[in-house]
Design a protein around this motif. Structure first.
Motif, mmCIF file in Angstrom:
data_model
loop_
_atom_site.group_PDB
_atom_site.id
_atom_site.type_symbol
_atom_site.label_atom_id
_atom_site.label_comp_id
_atom_site.label_asym_id
_atom_site.label_seq_id
_atom_site.Cartn_x
_atom_site.Cartn_y
_atom_site.Cartn_z
ATOM 1 N N CYS A 272 0.824 -1.214 0.000
ATOM 2 C CA CYS A 272 0.000 0.000 0.000
ATOM 3 C C CYS A 272 0.856 1.260 0.000
ATOM 4 C CB CYS A 272 -0.965 0.005 1.185
ATOM 5 S SG CYS A 272 -0.179 0.116 2.809
ATOM 6 N N ILE A 273 2.079 1.178 0.512
ATOM 7 C CA ILE A 273 2.969 2.340 0.499
ATOM 8 C C ILE A 273 3.364 2.673 -0.937
ATOM 9 C CG2 ILE A 273 5.151 3.290 1.314
ATOM 10 C CD1 ILE A 273 3.093 2.865 3.534
ATOM 11 N N GLU A 274 3.635 1.645 -1.729
ATOM 12 C CA GLU A 274 3.951 1.867 -3.147
ATOM 13 C C GLU A 274 2.751 2.484 -3.862
ATOM 14 O OE1 GLU A 274 5.233 -1.800 -4.851
ATOM 15 O OE2 GLU A 274 6.810 -2.123 -3.348
ATOM 16 N N TRP A 275 1.551 2.035 -3.505
ATOM 17 C CA TRP A 275 0.347 2.601 -4.112
ATOM 18 C C TRP A 275 0.186 4.073 -3.708
ATOM 19 C CZ3 TRP A 275 -4.266 4.524 -1.981
ATOM 20 C CH2 TRP A 275 -5.298 4.741 -2.907
ATOM 21 N N LEU A 276 0.437 4.381 -2.443
ATOM 22 C CA LEU A 276 0.343 5.760 -1.987
ATOM 23 C C LEU A 276 1.339 6.659 -2.720
ATOM 24 C CD1 LEU A 276 -0.085 5.292 1.881
ATOM 25 C CD2 LEU A 276 -1.795 6.217 0.309
ATOM 26 N N ASP A 277 2.488 6.090 -3.075
ATOM 27 C CA ASP A 277 3.498 6.863 -3.803
ATOM 28 C C ASP A 277 2.972 7.383 -5.138
ATOM 29 O OD1 ASP A 277 5.369 6.468 -1.792
ATOM 30 O OD2 ASP A 277 6.336 4.763 -2.788
ATOM 31 N N THR A 278 1.929 6.751 -5.678
ATOM 32 C CA THR A 278 1.386 7.156 -6.987
ATOM 33 C C THR A 278 0.264 8.188 -6.857
ATOM 34 O OG1 THR A 278 -0.336 5.436 -7.071
ATOM 35 C CG2 THR A 278 1.877 4.819 -7.829
ATOM 36 N N GLN A 279 -0.118 8.541 -5.628
ATOM 37 C CA GLN A 279 -1.251 9.434 -5.412
ATOM 38 C C GLN A 279 -0.798 10.872 -5.146
ATOM 39 O OE1 GLN A 279 -4.390 8.039 -5.824
ATOM 40 N NE2 GLN A 279 -3.133 6.249 -6.375
ATOM 41 N N LEU A 280 -1.687 11.811 -5.389
ATOM 42 C CA LEU A 280 -1.393 13.217 -5.168
ATOM 43 C C LEU A 280 -1.304 13.532 -3.673
ATOM 44 C CD1 LEU A 280 -3.798 14.852 -7.798
ATOM 45 C CD2 LEU A 280 -1.319 14.448 -8.024
ATOM 46 N N ARG A 347 -5.863 -6.069 3.766
ATOM 47 C CA ARG A 347 -6.255 -6.749 5.005
ATOM 48 C C ARG A 347 -5.707 -6.049 6.258
ATOM 49 N NH1 ARG A 347 -7.729 -12.267 4.865
ATOM 50 N NH2 ARG A 347 -6.375 -12.726 6.624
ATOM 51 N N TRP A 348 -4.497 -5.507 6.190
ATOM 52 C CA TRP A 348 -3.908 -4.847 7.355
ATOM 53 C C TRP A 348 -2.785 -3.948 6.876
ATOM 54 C CZ3 TRP A 348 -6.040 -3.850 11.657
ATOM 55 C CH2 TRP A 348 -5.318 -3.509 12.805
ATOM 56 N N ALA A 349 -2.669 -2.772 7.478
ATOM 57 C CA ALA A 349 -1.718 -1.772 6.999
ATOM 58 C C ALA A 349 -0.641 -1.481 8.045
ATOM 59 C CB ALA A 349 -2.454 -0.473 6.666
ATOM 60 N N PRO A 350 0.543 -1.076 7.586
ATOM 61 C CA PRO A 350 1.540 -0.494 8.503
ATOM 62 C C PRO A 350 1.097 0.929 8.816
ATOM 63 C CG PRO A 350 2.402 -0.489 6.259
ATOM 64 C CD PRO A 350 1.047 -1.163 6.203
ATOM 65 N N GLN A 351 0.221 1.065 9.791
ATOM 66 C CA GLN A 351 -0.560 2.294 9.961
ATOM 67 C C GLN A 351 0.296 3.540 10.171
ATOM 68 O OE1 GLN A 351 -4.543 2.391 11.731
ATOM 69 N NE2 GLN A 351 -3.642 3.543 13.415
ATOM 70 N N GLN A 352 1.343 3.421 10.970
ATOM 71 C CA GLN A 352 2.141 4.617 11.233
ATOM 72 C C GLN A 352 2.811 5.132 9.965
ATOM 73 O OE1 GLN A 352 4.412 2.973 14.483
ATOM 74 N NE2 GLN A 352 2.434 2.503 15.422
ATOM 75 N N GLU A 353 3.272 4.221 9.122
ATOM 76 C CA GLU A 353 3.879 4.621 7.849
ATOM 77 C C GLU A 353 2.821 5.219 6.919
ATOM 78 O OE1 GLU A 353 4.424 1.860 9.467
ATOM 79 O OE2 GLU A 353 6.480 1.140 9.224
ATOM 80 N N LEU A 355 -0.017 6.843 7.799
ATOM 81 C CA LEU A 355 -0.408 8.174 8.263
ATOM 82 C C LEU A 355 0.689 9.210 8.039
ATOM 83 C CD1 LEU A 355 -2.274 7.172 11.545
ATOM 84 C CD2 LEU A 355 -3.307 8.197 9.510
ATOM 85 N N ALA A 356 1.936 8.743 8.015
ATOM 86 C CA ALA A 356 3.056 9.660 7.791
ATOM 87 C C ALA A 356 3.261 9.979 6.312
ATOM 88 C CB ALA A 356 4.340 9.063 8.364
ATOM 89 N N HIS A 357 2.558 9.262 5.427
ATOM 90 C CA HIS A 357 2.766 9.431 3.992
ATOM 91 C C HIS A 357 2.144 10.738 3.503
ATOM 92 C CE1 HIS A 357 2.956 8.588 -0.293
ATOM 93 N NE2 HIS A 357 3.746 7.558 -0.024
ATOM 94 N N ASN A 358 2.840 11.406 2.616
ATOM 95 C CA ASN A 358 2.406 12.709 2.109
ATOM 96 C C ASN A 358 1.068 12.645 1.367
ATOM 97 O OD1 ASN A 358 3.029 15.588 1.531
ATOM 98 N ND2 ASN A 358 3.023 14.872 -0.585
ATOM 99 N N ALA A 359 0.705 11.473 0.833
ATOM 100 C CA ALA A 359 -0.536 11.354 0.060
ATOM 101 C C ALA A 359 -1.780 11.315 0.939
ATOM 102 C CB ALA A 359 -0.488 10.099 -0.813
ATOM 103 N N VAL A 360 -1.627 11.014 2.234
ATOM 104 C CA VAL A 360 -2.782 10.839 3.114
ATOM 105 C C VAL A 360 -3.243 12.194 3.655
ATOM 106 C CG1 VAL A 360 -3.596 9.824 5.282
ATOM 107 C CG2 VAL A 360 -2.173 8.484 3.720
ATOM 108 N N GLY A 361 -4.521 12.512 3.403
ATOM 109 C CA GLY A 361 -5.065 13.793 3.824
ATOM 110 C C GLY A 361 -6.147 13.705 4.877
ATOM 111 N N GLY A 362 -6.559 12.486 5.231
ATOM 112 C CA GLY A 362 -7.600 12.321 6.237
ATOM 113 C C GLY A 362 -7.668 10.879 6.696
#
Length: 468
Positions: A272-280, A347-353, A355-362
């Motif tokens: 999911c971190i790689e996927w987040l890397d592709t988001q604004l 199924r389960w995320a490395p949550q702290q990583e 939430l720290a990702h620049n793509a996450v806004g909420g």
């Protein structure tokens, strides 16, 4: 204090000062994910300051020693019947565990064996979860000091202390007509925000909280996973209430620990971190209801369509057991097509990583304390959907005290969910919450600096442990 300061500065710079570990701490977490992680994070913080660590753990939700080769591990029989472990509520399991431990000499024998191990440094104390009164009693019989780690907020612990008063004044048990009545003695809480359980009787909850209060009042010191800037008033209220040598706010522990993930009971999906890397930037809504909260299949469908209809990219954690009456993952017809290219379900995320990702806004969250702290620490505003236990009061503080989110009340309906997402991610109110979240993140970060309140609290804790 010089050795403590040197170890602290070394850890801050990313290395750990080699040293002879002359003293040892024992830690015994309650075997649920939200309690395990903070306890092992505390253990890591103390290990970084030069203390050896032995982890005692139950066979229920047993820990994997391979994840923490720097610690010694000892398995302790917990006596929880298989039926209770499989179908009981969390409170049922806690009650059964304490009853079994008090009736059996196994815990005392395990502790005595650990203390007698001449291959390890001398044990100074035992850190326990406040739910483990039986373990505290066994330690007291051996003359071993116990310190309590509270994995919830200071406000939550203050609420526990106030329970006799809350019953005496008629706030509890809650009446439908009183749910929005303010609890004048515990602002900003209302009756509906008080610690409660929909699956257990008020009398059972009352007994469990009384035992937690007893554990805390008879310990040799208290550490709370919070920080001074978040709960100044609540911490002072607890210090006034208790006659203890130390009452320390040493959090957020996941930020002080080099191993922030603790010991996950589920495999984390790092794709999911790689996927987040592709988001604004700030475009993604992260959705997770924690390790224990659940919903029925109708609510699950409403959440699915609310996310799909919002038009926003989202990362949704759908763990095993999230949906009460579905054996497998069964999304509504057309859902996967509707979210193609902007929705990611894992199924389960490395949550702290995450939430720290620049793509996450909420963050759409169940408002457990760990999730709340992690979101605050990264400046991510929240949509709160609390369910039980301390989640309602956490949500209340998020909305009323800190202003970094709002509660999604009432039945889960797709239109309501869609509106809430747009409010947080697009609206003026959401933008204001995001600004306040950034400010709060900075205040928490200041507590973690070398002269910040949380680092000073850890220094005091280490000095106190070495004095025992």
């Amino acid at each position: 204090m010089a050795g403590v300061q040197e170890a602290r500065e070394g850890d801050k710079q990313g290395w750990r000062r080699p040293q002879l570990r002359e003293r040892r701490v024992l830690v015994f977490p309650l075997p649920f994910q939200g309690h395990i992680n903070p306890m092992l994070q505390l253990a890591d913080v103390l290990h970084a300051r030069g203390l050896a660590v032995t982890v005692l753990h139950t066979r229920f939700n047993a820990l994997d020693p391979a994840l923490h080769p720097e610690f010694a591990f000892v398995s302790v029989p917990d006596g929880v019947p298989a039926e209770v472990a499989a179908t009981g509520t969390i409170i049922d399991i806690i009650v059964a565990m304490n009853v079994a431990m008090e009736a059996s000499p196994a815990v005392g024998e395990a502790l005595a064996s650990v203390l007698a191990d001449e291959g390890q440094p001398r044990a100074a104390c035992l850190f326990i979860d406040a739910n483990l009164l039986a373990v505290q009693k066994a330690a007291a019989a051996l003359g071993l000091p116990t310190l309590v780690l509270r994995t919830g907020s200071a406000a939550c612990l203050g609420c526990f202390f106030a329970y006799p008063m809350l019953y005496q004044k008629g706030y509890l048990p809650p009446q439908e007509s009183q749910l929005y009545m303010p609890v004048n003695e515990l602002p900003p809480l209302r009756v509906r925000d008080l610690f409660t359980s929909s699956k257990n009787s008020h009398e059972k909850v009352r007994r469990v909280l009384a035992r937690i209060t007893e554990t805390v009042k008879y310990c040799s010191g208290l550490v709370i996973n919070t920080c001074e800037t978040l709960e100044t008033t609540e911490l002072q209220r607890i210090r006034d209430e208790l006659d203890l040598p130390v009452v320390l706010a040493a959090g957020p522990l996941h930020k002080l620990s080099s191993k922030s993930t603790g010991s996950s009971l589920l495999d984390q999906d790092y794709s999911c971190i790689e996927w987040l890397d592709t988001q604004l930037s700030r475009s993604v809504l992260y959705v997770s209801f924690g390790s224990l909260a659940s919903m029925d299949s109708h609510e699950f469908m409403e959440v699915a369509w609310g996310l799909a209809n919002s038009g926003h990219p989202f990362l949704w954690v759908v763990r095993p057991g999230l949906v009460q009456d579905l054996d497998g993952l069964d999304f509504p017809d057309g859902f996967e097509i509707a979210i193609e290219g902007r929705g990611n379900v894992i199924r389960w995320a490395p949550q702290q990583e995450v939430l720290a990702h620049n793509a996450v806004g909420g963050f759409l969250t169940h408002s457990g304390w760990n999730s709340t702290l992690e979101s605050i620490s990264e400046g991510v505003p929240m949509i709160c959907r609390p369910q039980s236990a301390d989640q309602m009061m956490n949500a209340r503080y998020v909305e009323d005290t800190w202003g970094v989110g709002f509660e999604l009340e009432g039945k889960l309906e797709r239109g309501k969910i869609e509106s809430a997402i747009r409010k947080l991610m697009n609206g003026k109110e959401g933008a204001d919450m995001r600004d306040r979240a950034k400010e709060l993140k900075k205040k928490v970060a200041d507590c973690l600096e070398s002269c910040g309140s949380s680092q000073i609290a850890v220094d005091k804790l280490v000095s106190y442990i070495l004095s025992l």
